[in-house]
Scaffold this motif. Sequence first.
Motif, PDB file in Angstrom:
ATOM      1  N   LEU A  17       0.801  -1.226   0.000  1.00 22.30           N
ATOM      2  CA  LEU A  17       0.000   0.000   0.000  1.00 22.30           C
ATOM      3  C   LEU A  17       0.835   1.278   0.000  1.00 22.30           C
ATOM      4  O   LEU A  17       0.423   2.281  -0.566  1.00 22.30           O
ATOM      5  CB  LEU A  17      -0.918   0.028   1.221  1.00 22.30           C
ATOM      6  N   THR A  18       1.975   1.242   0.652  1.00 20.26           N
ATOM      7  CA  THR A  18       2.769   2.456   0.837  1.00 20.26           C
ATOM      8  C   THR A  18       3.815   2.599  -0.267  1.00 20.26           C
ATOM      9  O   THR A  18       4.188   1.598  -0.909  1.00 20.26           O
ATOM     10  CB  THR A  18       3.491   2.425   2.197  1.00 20.26           C
ATOM     11  N   PRO A  19       4.325   3.804  -0.471  1.00 20.20           N
ATOM     12  CA  PRO A  19       5.403   3.969  -1.456  1.00 20.20           C
ATOM     13  C   PRO A  19       6.609   3.077  -1.162  1.00 20.20           C
ATOM     14  O   PRO A  19       7.202   2.521  -2.085  1.00 20.20           O
ATOM     15  CB  PRO A  19       5.757   5.456  -1.333  1.00 20.20           C
ATOM     16  N   GLN A  20       6.950   2.904   0.099  1.00 16.76           N
ATOM     17  CA  GLN A  20       8.070   2.020   0.467  1.00 16.76           C
ATOM     18  C   GLN A  20       7.777   0.583   0.057  1.00 16.76           C
ATOM     19  O   GLN A  20       8.623  -0.099  -0.514  1.00 16.76           O
ATOM     20  CB  GLN A  20       8.328   2.102   1.976  1.00 16.76           C
ATOM     21  N   GLU A  21       6.555   0.109   0.346  1.00 15.61           N
ATOM     22  CA  GLU A  21       6.174  -1.252  -0.051  1.00 15.61           C
ATOM     23  C   GLU A  21       6.128  -1.392  -1.559  1.00 15.61           C
ATOM     24  O   GLU A  21       6.518  -2.426  -2.111  1.00 15.61           O
ATOM     25  CB  GLU A  21       4.820  -1.620   0.556  1.00 15.61           C
ATOM     26  N   HIS A  22       5.673  -0.352  -2.262  1.00 16.40           N
ATOM     27  CA  HIS A  22       5.635  -0.381  -3.726  1.00 16.40           C
ATOM     28  C   HIS A  22       7.044  -0.503  -4.286  1.00 16.40           C
ATOM     29  O   HIS A  22       7.267  -1.227  -5.256  1.00 16.40           O
ATOM     30  CB  HIS A  22       4.977   0.884  -4.279  1.00 16.40           C
ATOM     31  N   GLN A  23       7.991   0.211  -3.697  1.00 18.32           N
ATOM     32  CA  GLN A  23       9.356   0.201  -4.205  1.00 18.32           C
ATOM     33  C   GLN A  23      10.057  -1.129  -3.914  1.00 18.32           C
ATOM     34  O   GLN A  23      10.785  -1.646  -4.751  1.00 18.32           O
ATOM     35  CB  GLN A  23      10.166   1.341  -3.603  1.00 18.32           C
ATOM     36  N   THR A  24       9.811  -1.701  -2.759  1.00 21.47           N
ATOM     37  CA  THR A  24      10.491  -2.938  -2.369  1.00 21.47           C
ATOM     38  C   THR A  24       9.898  -4.156  -3.052  1.00 21.47           C
ATOM     39  O   THR A  24      10.621  -5.020  -3.553  1.00 21.47           O
ATOM     40  CB  THR A  24      10.432  -3.118  -0.838  1.00 21.47           C
ATOM     41  N   GLY A  25       8.577  -4.248  -3.089  1.00 19.53           N
ATOM     42  CA  GLY A  25       7.908  -5.352  -3.785  1.00 19.53           C
ATOM     43  C   GLY A  25       8.464  -6.717  -3.447  1.00 19.53           C
ATOM     44  O   GLY A  25       8.596  -7.087  -2.287  1.00 19.53           O
ATOM     45  N   MET A  26       8.826  -7.477  -4.460  1.00 20.15           N
ATOM     46  CA  MET A  26       9.313  -8.851  -4.295  1.00 20.15           C
ATOM     47  C   MET A  26      10.839  -8.954  -4.282  1.00 20.15           C
ATOM     48  O   MET A  26      11.396 -10.034  -4.503  1.00 20.15           O
ATOM     49  CB  MET A  26       8.770  -9.733  -5.421  1.00 20.15           C
ATOM     50  N   PHE A  40      -0.236  -4.808  -5.512  1.00 16.52           N
ATOM     51  CA  PHE A  40       0.104  -3.401  -5.333  1.00 16.52           C
ATOM     52  C   PHE A  40      -1.183  -2.601  -5.520  1.00 16.52           C
ATOM     53  O   PHE A  40      -1.807  -2.677  -6.576  1.00 16.52           O
ATOM     54  CB  PHE A  40       1.140  -2.956  -6.360  1.00 16.52           C
ATOM     55  N   VAL A  41      -1.569  -1.858  -4.506  1.00 17.49           N
ATOM     56  CA  VAL A  41      -2.799  -1.080  -4.538  1.00 17.49           C
ATOM     57  C   VAL A  41      -2.423   0.394  -4.599  1.00 17.49           C
ATOM     58  O   VAL A  41      -1.648   0.884  -3.775  1.00 17.49           O
ATOM     59  CB  VAL A  41      -3.666  -1.367  -3.295  1.00 17.49           C
ATOM     60  N   PHE A  42      -2.997   1.089  -5.579  1.00 19.09           N
ATOM     61  CA  PHE A  42      -2.753   2.518  -5.758  1.00 19.09           C
ATOM     62  C   PHE A  42      -4.071   3.271  -5.604  1.00 19.09           C
ATOM     63  O   PHE A  42      -5.146   2.695  -5.796  1.00 19.09           O
ATOM     64  CB  PHE A  42      -2.143   2.786  -7.137  1.00 19.09           C
ATOM     65  N   ALA A  43      -3.990   4.540  -5.282  1.00 16.92           N
ATOM     66  CA  ALA A  43      -5.186   5.346  -5.020  1.00 16.92           C
ATOM     67  C   ALA A  43      -6.005   5.628  -6.268  1.00 16.92           C
ATOM     68  O   ALA A  43      -7.206   5.885  -6.174  1.00 16.92           O
ATOM     69  CB  ALA A  43      -4.786   6.669  -4.354  1.00 16.92           C
ATOM     70  N   ASP A  44      -5.356   5.582  -7.445  1.00 14.68           N
ATOM     71  CA  ASP A  44      -6.065   5.945  -8.666  1.00 14.68           C
ATOM     72  C   ASP A  44      -5.430   5.269  -9.876  1.00 14.68           C
ATOM     73  O   ASP A  44      -4.403   4.619  -9.770  1.00 14.68           O
ATOM     74  CB  ASP A  44      -6.073   7.467  -8.847  1.00 14.68           C
ATOM     75  N   MET A  45      -6.078   5.438 -11.005  1.00 16.91           N
ATOM     76  CA  MET A  45      -5.569   4.923 -12.275  1.00 16.91           C
ATOM     77  C   MET A  45      -4.481   5.874 -12.783  1.00 16.91           C
ATOM     78  O   MET A  45      -4.730   7.076 -12.925  1.00 16.91           O
ATOM     79  CB  MET A  45      -6.699   4.859 -13.311  1.00 16.91           C
ATOM     80  N   GLN A  46      -3.309   5.328 -13.020  1.00 18.11           N
ATOM     81  CA  GLN A  46      -2.203   6.088 -13.585  1.00 18.11           C
ATOM     82  C   GLN A  46      -1.325   5.154 -14.390  1.00 18.11           C
ATOM     83  O   GLN A  46      -1.446   3.933 -14.294  1.00 18.11           O
ATOM     84  CB  GLN A  46      -1.360   6.739 -12.483  1.00 18.11           C
ATOM     85  N   LEU A  47      -0.407   5.755 -15.161  1.00 23.28           N
ATOM     86  CA  LEU A  47       0.598   4.956 -15.842  1.00 23.28           C
ATOM     87  C   LEU A  47       1.478   4.308 -14.779  1.00 23.28           C
ATOM     88  O   LEU A  47       1.914   4.976 -13.842  1.00 23.28           O
ATOM     89  CB  LEU A  47       1.445   5.826 -16.763  1.00 23.28           C
ATOM     90  N   ARG A  48       1.697   3.031 -14.893  1.00 27.57           N
ATOM     91  CA  ARG A  48       2.494   2.287 -13.905  1.00 27.57           C
ATOM     92  C   ARG A  48       3.517   1.438 -14.642  1.00 27.57           C
ATOM     93  O   ARG A  48       3.157   0.629 -15.498  1.00 27.57           O
ATOM     94  CB  ARG A  48       1.620   1.345 -13.088  1.00 27.57           C
ATOM     95  N   SER A  49       4.770   1.614 -14.306  1.00 26.05           N
ATOM     96  CA  SER A  49       5.797   0.727 -14.832  1.00 26.05           C
ATOM     97  C   SER A  49       6.547   0.118 -13.656  1.00 26.05           C
ATOM     98  O   SER A  49       6.631   0.708 -12.581  1.00 26.05           O
ATOM     99  CB  SER A  49       6.751   1.467 -15.776  1.00 26.05           C
ATOM    100  N   PHE A  50       7.050  -1.084 -13.862  1.00 28.28           N
ATOM    101  CA  PHE A  50       7.762  -1.824 -12.828  1.00 28.28           C
ATOM    102  C   PHE A  50       9.107  -2.271 -13.382  1.00 28.28           C
ATOM    103  O   PHE A  50       9.251  -2.498 -14.574  1.00 28.28           O
ATOM    104  CB  PHE A  50       6.952  -3.057 -12.407  1.00 28.28           C
ATOM    105  N   TYR A  51      10.079  -2.420 -12.489  1.00 26.89           N
ATOM    106  CA  TYR A  51      11.354  -3.002 -12.872  1.00 26.89           C
ATOM    107  C   TYR A  51      11.649  -4.171 -11.944  1.00 26.89           C
ATOM    108  O   TYR A  51      10.964  -4.383 -10.943  1.00 26.89           O
ATOM    109  CB  TYR A  51      12.482  -1.986 -12.892  1.00 26.89           C
ATOM    110  N   MET A  52      12.678  -4.925 -12.290  1.00 28.13           N
ATOM    111  CA  MET A  52      12.986  -6.154 -11.543  1.00 28.13           C
ATOM    112  C   MET A  52      14.322  -6.041 -10.809  1.00 28.13           C
ATOM    113  O   MET A  52      15.006  -7.033 -10.590  1.00 28.13           O
ATOM    114  CB  MET A  52      12.985  -7.339 -12.506  1.00 28.13           C
ATOM    115  N   TYR A  53      14.686  -4.840 -10.410  1.00 29.94           N
ATOM    116  CA  TYR A  53      15.927  -4.605  -9.683  1.00 29.94           C
ATOM    117  C   TYR A  53      15.916  -5.385  -8.364  1.00 29.94           C
ATOM    118  O   TYR A  53      14.946  -5.336  -7.614  1.00 29.94           O
ATOM    119  CB  TYR A  53      16.092  -3.105  -9.421  1.00 29.94           C
ATOM    120  N   GLN A  54      16.976  -6.125  -8.124  1.00 29.24           N
ATOM    121  CA  GLN A  54      17.168  -6.935  -6.920  1.00 29.24           C
ATOM    122  C   GLN A  54      16.050  -7.967  -6.701  1.00 29.24           C
ATOM    123  O   GLN A  54      15.831  -8.435  -5.594  1.00 29.24           O
ATOM    124  CB  GLN A  54      17.361  -6.055  -5.684  1.00 29.24           C
ATOM    125  N   THR A  55      15.342  -8.299  -7.767  1.00 32.65           N
ATOM    126  CA  THR A  55      14.365  -9.381  -7.726  1.00 32.65           C
ATOM    127  C   THR A  55      15.097 -10.629  -8.214  1.00 32.65           C
ATOM    128  O   THR A  55      15.771 -10.590  -9.240  1.00 32.65           O
ATOM    129  CB  THR A  55      13.153  -9.059  -8.613  1.00 32.65           C
TER     130      THR A  55
END
Length: 113
Positions: A17-26, A40-55
């Motif tokens: 839910l939080t920006p920290q949790e969004h950044q850390t992820g898996m 990952f839950v966000f407050a609204d619809m927006q462009l969302r991109s993810f990366y796999m750093y340290q995954t």
Amino acid sequence: MPVTLPNGVEIRAEVALTPQEHQTGMMFRSHLPVDRGMLFVFADMQLRSFYMYQTLIPLDILWINADRRIVYISADTPPCPAKNPAACPNYGEGMTAQYVLEIAGGQAAKRGL
């Protein structure tokens, strides 16, 4: 939190839910059971991109709109071996979503998504 996929299969998901949790992820996980994931839950619809750093494991990343419909899947998204996050590719660029679900790599196809 249980998340029901379109085929009726239930995934037990951790919720980010939080920006920290969004950044850390898996990050840093060496295994993900096939019945688990992260939502990952966000407050609204927006462009969302993810990366796999340290995954450490491949993931299926599902972009989901406000109506809870899957709008895009990045299947078997590979870990990024780079030491610098800026060197990792972004996935889902240009995809608008309110939710993103990460599950074990290959599970989206196995579940007919």
